[in-house]
Design an enzyme around this catalytic site. Structure first.
Site, PDB file in Angstrom:
ATOM      1  N   GLY A 293       0.912  -1.251   0.109  1.00  0.00           N
ATOM      2  CA  GLY A 293       0.099  -0.003   0.028  1.00  0.00           C
ATOM      3  C   GLY A 293       0.760   1.321   0.025  1.00  0.00           C
TER       4      GLY A 293
ATOM      5  N   THR B 161      -6.250  -2.729  -2.338  1.00  0.00           N
ATOM      6  CA  THR B 161      -6.031  -1.300  -2.423  1.00  0.00           C
ATOM      7  C   THR B 161      -4.585  -0.914  -2.790  1.00  0.00           C
ATOM      8  OG1 THR B 161      -6.080  -0.807  -0.179  1.00  0.00           O
ATOM      9  CG2 THR B 161      -8.070  -0.453  -1.423  1.00  0.00           C
TER      10      THR B 161
ATOM     11  N   VAL C 261      -4.625 -11.013   5.002  1.00  0.00           N
ATOM     12  CA  VAL C 261      -4.337 -11.375   6.396  1.00  0.00           C
ATOM     13  C   VAL C 261      -5.725 -11.496   7.351  1.00  0.00           C
ATOM     14  CG1 VAL C 261      -2.090 -10.239   6.309  1.00  0.00           C
ATOM     15  CG2 VAL C 261      -4.151  -8.892   6.809  1.00  0.00           C
TER      16      VAL C 261
ATOM     17  N   SER D   8      -5.031  -2.281   5.621  1.00  0.00           N
ATOM     18  CA  SER D   8      -6.471  -1.655   5.464  1.00  0.00           C
ATOM     19  C   SER D   8      -6.867  -0.737   4.554  1.00  0.00           C
ATOM     20  CB  SER D   8      -6.750  -1.020   7.130  1.00  0.00           C
ATOM     21  OG  SER D   8      -8.336  -0.503   6.907  1.00  0.00           O
TER      22      SER D   8
ATOM     23  N   LYS E 232     -13.194  -6.461   8.903  1.00  0.00           N
ATOM     24  CA  LYS E 232     -12.479  -7.753   9.026  1.00  0.00           C
ATOM     25  C   LYS E 232     -11.192  -7.548   9.088  1.00  0.00           C
ATOM     26  CE  LYS E 232     -13.627 -11.463   6.620  1.00  0.00           C
ATOM     27  NZ  LYS E 232     -14.378 -12.327   5.168  1.00  0.00           N
TER      28      LYS E 232
ATOM     29  N   TYR F 269     -14.488   2.031   9.520  1.00  0.00           N
ATOM     30  CA  TYR F 269     -13.073   2.057   9.716  1.00  0.00           C
ATOM     31  C   TYR F 269     -12.876   2.567  11.120  1.00  0.00           C
ATOM     32  CZ  TYR F 269      -8.471   3.952   8.677  1.00  0.00           C
ATOM     33  OH  TYR F 269      -7.017   4.387   8.483  1.00  0.00           O
TER      34      TYR F 269
ATOM     35  N   TYR G 252      -3.383  -7.714  24.057  1.00  0.00           N
ATOM     36  CA  TYR G 252      -2.332  -8.686  23.911  1.00  0.00           C
ATOM     37  C   TYR G 252      -0.996  -8.313  24.857  1.00  0.00           C
ATOM     38  CZ  TYR G 252      -3.665 -12.250  20.683  1.00  0.00           C
ATOM     39  OH  TYR G 252      -4.261 -13.423  20.166  1.00  0.00           O
TER      40      TYR G 252
ATOM     41  N   THR H  24      -1.887  11.682   5.651  1.00  0.00           N
ATOM     42  CA  THR H  24      -0.483  11.575   5.199  1.00  0.00           C
ATOM     43  C   THR H  24      -0.639  11.497   3.541  1.00  0.00           C
ATOM     44  OG1 THR H  24       0.154  10.175   7.073  1.00  0.00           O
ATOM     45  CG2 THR H  24       1.495  10.197   5.221  1.00  0.00           C
TER      46      THR H  24
END
Ligand code: UDP
Length: 313
Positions: A13, A38, A60, A78, A94, A148, A162, A178
């Site tokens: 990406g 994308t 993924v 994403s 997802k 999103y 985690y 960005t």
């Protein structure tokens, strides 16, 4: 951290490919995973054949397994442009949820450090300005942008779980707007839209009255901030963005000035479009010693040059 083996999800990406490139340049081995929904192979083609660089076409959100040692997992997969995530709502949810869980699972299995590409969108349409990391945000969970925003908020919660429950070394970057080379000309974001429109002699589309603000960070600055965070010991979220705030109308005027032409055309404002956005980067400055160095006029000129070549103009 150099000379390590690093997995980059979404590595083909816009941001992911710049990260892969910087990591390869500094001597890391890179496994780039991307399902090309994308992302584009063209973004990483120049890295094929470089020592230690591997590209694997893979989604993924299904599962992730990478043989061998891994020192860090950078989860950048994403859709990230509003136009893209509105067109791919389920995939966006997802990859932010299942994809993040899979990437964390890989990190845990390998004893690897994990870095999440989170977003200023966790602040939604912010009621606090500028936005410090301590602000909890103002997000509409059932609005179109919720796919999103909530996926990234879940991803942050999962990352912290985690960290707390498994003791995983985790980093959370909240990335603000960005821009720069390798944005897709049709990705629908404001910088790519306005630059491509000006270069091809089409009207520049301003949504709403153009008084809404954003704070734009040139991609090289952004990547330097992300790597500073990766290499740090900071496990709290850190805003990585440029605090110079512009209205969309001011951005359009800058583009017109650089390209030398451009009519303005007004379009309806998208639903839940944040009114203003600007990072408080005190934490990044104090804990990472990082701040952006490229101002908008300079970065836009570099971006215009790149798009000119990309479009063969
Ligand atoms: N925008 C615009 N014209 C465009 C594309 C976007 O005026 O052609 C506006 C959009 O409504 C928003 C801002 O520019 O207020 C930034 O939009 P972008 O899609 O780049 O990202 P966002 O910050 O909304 O995620």
């Amino acid at each position: 951290m150099t000379g390590r083996r690093i997995v980059v999800t979404g590595g083909a990406g816009f941001l992911g490919s710049h990260l892969c490139e910087r990591l390869v340049e500094r001597g890391d081995a890179v496994v780039c995973l991307d399902n090309l929904s994308t992302g584009r192979v063209a973004n990483v083609e120049h890295l094929f054949g470089r020592p230690g660089f591997t590209f694997v076409e893979h989604d993924v959100s299904t599962y992730i397994w990478v043989p061998g040692e891994v020192d860090a997992v950078l989860h950048f997969a994403s859709p990230a442009s509003p136009a893209d995530y509105l067109a791919l709502p389920i995939q966006t949810l997802k990859v932010g949820s299942l994809g993040t869980h899979n990437a964390l699972g890989l990190s845990k299995a390998k004893g690897a450090r994990f870095l999440l590409a989170s977003t200023s969108e966790v602040y939604g349409d912010p009621l606090v300005h500028p936005q410090p990391e301590t602000y909890w945000g103002n997000v509409n969970p059932i609005g179109p942008r919720g796919v999103y925003d909530e996926a990234k908020r879940f991803a942050e919660a999962m990352t912290m779980a985690y960290h707390r429950y498994h003791g995983l070394e985790t980093r959370i970057a909240r990335i603000f707007n960005t821009y720069g080379p390798r944005m897709r000309p049709d990705d629908g974001r404001v910088v790519s839209n306005l630059v491509v429109q000006a270069l091809t002699g089409r009207p520049l589309t301003i949504y709403g009255d153009g008084t809404q603000t954003r704070s734009f960070c040139y991609v090289d600055d952004e990547v330097a901030g992300l790597l500073a965070l990766l290499d740090s010991e900071v496990d709290e979220p850190v805003n990585i963005g440029n605090p110079d705030e512009y209205t969309v109308a001011e951005l359009a005027q800058l583009v017109v000035g650089i390209v030398g032409r451009g009519e303005i055309e007004y379009h309806p404002l998208p639903v839940d479009d944040p009114v203003r956005r600007r990072p408080d980067i005190t934490r990044a400055r104090e804990l990472l010693g990082w701040r952006p160095g490229i101002d908008l006029a300079e970065g836009l000129a570099l971006t215009v040059d790149w798009f000119r070549r990309e479009l063969g103009l």
